[in-house]
Motif scaffolding. Structure first.
Motif, PDB file in Angstrom:
ATOM      1  N   ALA A  27      41.519  47.441  34.099  1.00  0.00           N
ATOM      2  CA  ALA A  27      41.037  45.987  34.492  1.00  0.00           C
ATOM      3  C   ALA A  27      39.443  46.137  35.098  1.00  0.00           C
ATOM      4  N   ASP A  30      37.506  45.484  31.455  1.00  0.00           N
ATOM      5  CA  ASP A  30      37.803  43.610  31.062  1.00  0.00           C
ATOM      6  C   ASP A  30      36.700  42.627  32.027  1.00  0.00           C
ATOM      7  N   GLU A  31      37.256  42.426  33.566  1.00  0.00           N
ATOM      8  CA  GLU A  31      36.147  41.827  34.474  1.00  0.00           C
ATOM      9  C   GLU A  31      34.653  42.220  34.439  1.00  0.00           C
ATOM     10  N   GLN A  35      31.944  36.403  30.400  1.00  0.00           N
ATOM     11  CA  GLN A  35      32.606  35.333  30.677  1.00  0.00           C
ATOM     12  C   GLN A  35      32.012  34.174  30.065  1.00  0.00           C
ATOM     13  N   TRP A 179      39.961  35.227  40.451  1.00  0.00           N
ATOM     14  CA  TRP A 179      38.682  35.535  39.169  1.00  0.00           C
ATOM     15  C   TRP A 179      38.095  33.950  39.613  1.00  0.00           C
ATOM     16  N   THR A 247      45.971  43.998  34.535  1.00  0.00           N
ATOM     17  CA  THR A 247      45.645  43.937  36.171  1.00  0.00           C
ATOM     18  C   THR A 247      46.930  43.528  37.032  1.00  0.00           C
ATOM     19  N   GLY A 251      44.047  44.567  41.246  1.00  0.00           N
ATOM     20  CA  GLY A 251      42.975  43.276  41.296  1.00  0.00           C
ATOM     21  C   GLY A 251      44.449  41.579  41.414  1.00  0.00           C
ATOM     22  N   SER A 252      45.676  41.753  40.635  1.00  0.00           N
ATOM     23  CA  SER A 252      46.689  40.788  40.855  1.00  0.00           C
ATOM     24  C   SER A 252      47.632  41.112  41.277  1.00  0.00           C
ATOM     25  N   ALA A 302      43.674  42.826  30.126  1.00  0.00           N
ATOM     26  CA  ALA A 302      43.421  42.199  31.231  1.00  0.00           C
ATOM     27  C   ALA A 302      43.835  41.049  31.538  1.00  0.00           C
ATOM     28  N   THR A 304      41.553  38.536  33.412  1.00  0.00           N
ATOM     29  CA  THR A 304      40.917  38.601  34.134  1.00  0.00           C
ATOM     30  C   THR A 304      40.800  37.433  35.147  1.00  0.00           C
ATOM     31  N   LYS A 308      44.549  36.530  42.483  1.00  0.00           N
ATOM     32  CA  LYS A 308      43.931  37.192  42.579  1.00  0.00           C
ATOM     33  C   LYS A 308      45.849  38.029  43.336  1.00  0.00           C
TER      34      LYS A 308
END
Length: 313
Positions: A27, A30-31, A35, A179, A247, A251-252, A302, A304, A308
């Motif tokens: 995760a 990927d985060e 973006q 996110w 995630t 994270g989630s 993931a 993202t 979260k």
């Protein structure tokens, strides 16, 4: 459907996490990926949605107001906050009344001093409690309207759901974390319809499984790979997605997230905005019966985007 440990529930969550999550690094990597740039209008729209999401949780009878889920095991129970009651409420009158069940129906006989209301009218006589699955559940108010109790039915097993505007989970609601809004997570998906009447088994956080209407699946691409999610019935012809991803637990929320879509168009196209993925009620309270993602909805991806994991104060 709602718009979650120990014992059997803990086993459910452990199996779910083992099946649908990768290592923490998956995760995180990927985060850290670049973006897509977001225009101010897109960001503002997401901020407005997040504000509405928090406002709904802060409603006096919202999900954060839950203070109890009491399964009805005997033909009769006394209900109230006093120690001598078979169903003891965390808040409310010491003696609220007597609960009775027979032949699949449930009634409440109010205690004379409880000052209960139904539809804003004083409730003094025996009340039949219609469950949530009836579409017109009976809501009994107490504590001058600050408290509510209603009946839920889960596969024939019934429980009292109790809410209160002074619940600690409501008055002490912490921040919701997300996110960054990213237009790359607004994906155009294709709806693949199933035969009419098809269902899919869905397990909830209490380890109870029941068939749910499964009108079809959505198929989409992200990062050059294809993915598929089975859909449940949403609102106004829309879809309700219960999913886990890489995630989940990193994270989630470990037991997955929820997402609603509008109805597919005439060509079967449907917009899936993962920026609107949100936590189930069980993140905020131990007294909800949240559906868990079916095995088909554990994405090797993931996501993202969206809400979260909530950290209880």
């Amino acid at each position: 459907m709602p718009r979650i440990p120990g014992g059997a529930t803990g086993v459910v969550l452990a199996l779910l996490l083992a099946a649908c999550t990768g290592g923490p690094g998956d995760a995180a990597s990927d985060e850290e990926a670049a973006q897509s740039p977001a225009d101010p209008a897109f960001v503002a729209d997401n901020e407005a949605w997040r504000a509405e999401r928090r406002a709904a949780l802060l409603e006096p009878d919202g999900w954060a107001s839950l203070i109890g889920l009491h399964w009805i095991e005997l033909p009769a129970h006394y209900v109230g906050s006093g120690a001598t009651n078979g169903i003891r409420l965390a808040k409310g009158p010491e003696k609220l009344g007597m609960l009775q069940q027979q032949g699949g129906r449930v009634w409440l006989v109010p205690d004379p001093g409880a000052a209960l209301t139904v539809d804003d009218a004083p409730a003094k006589e025996r009340i039949e409690l219609l469950p949530d699955v009836s579409g017109t559940p009976t809501i009994v108010a107490f504590d001058e309207g600050k408290g509510q109790l209603s009946l839920v039915d889960r596969g024939g097993r019934k429980a009292l759901r109790v809410k209160h505007a002074e619940a600690a989970s409501l008055t002490g609601l912490g921040p919701l974390e997300y996110w960054p809004a990213d237009p790359a997570w607004r994906v155009q998906a294709r709806f693949v319809a199933h035969p009419q009447g098809k269902t899919i088994p869905i397990m909830d956080i209490t380890s109870r499984q029941a068939p749910q209407p499964n009108p079809g699946a959505i198929e989409f691409e992200h990062g050059g790979a294809g993915y598929r999610l089975e859909a449940l019935e949403g609102e106004d012809g829309g879809l309700f997605l219960v999913f886990a991803d890489r995630t989940s637990g990193h994270g989630s929320y470990g037991a997955g997230r929820y997402l609603y879509t509008a109805a597919p168009d005439a060509e079967g196209r449907v917009l899936v905005d993962f920026n609107r993925a949100y936590n189930p009620p069980c993140v905020f309270t131990d007294f909800a019966t949240c559906p868990l993602p079916p095995p088909e909805n554990r994405l090797d991806l993931a996501v993202t985007a969206g809400e979260k994991k909530y950290r209880r104060p």
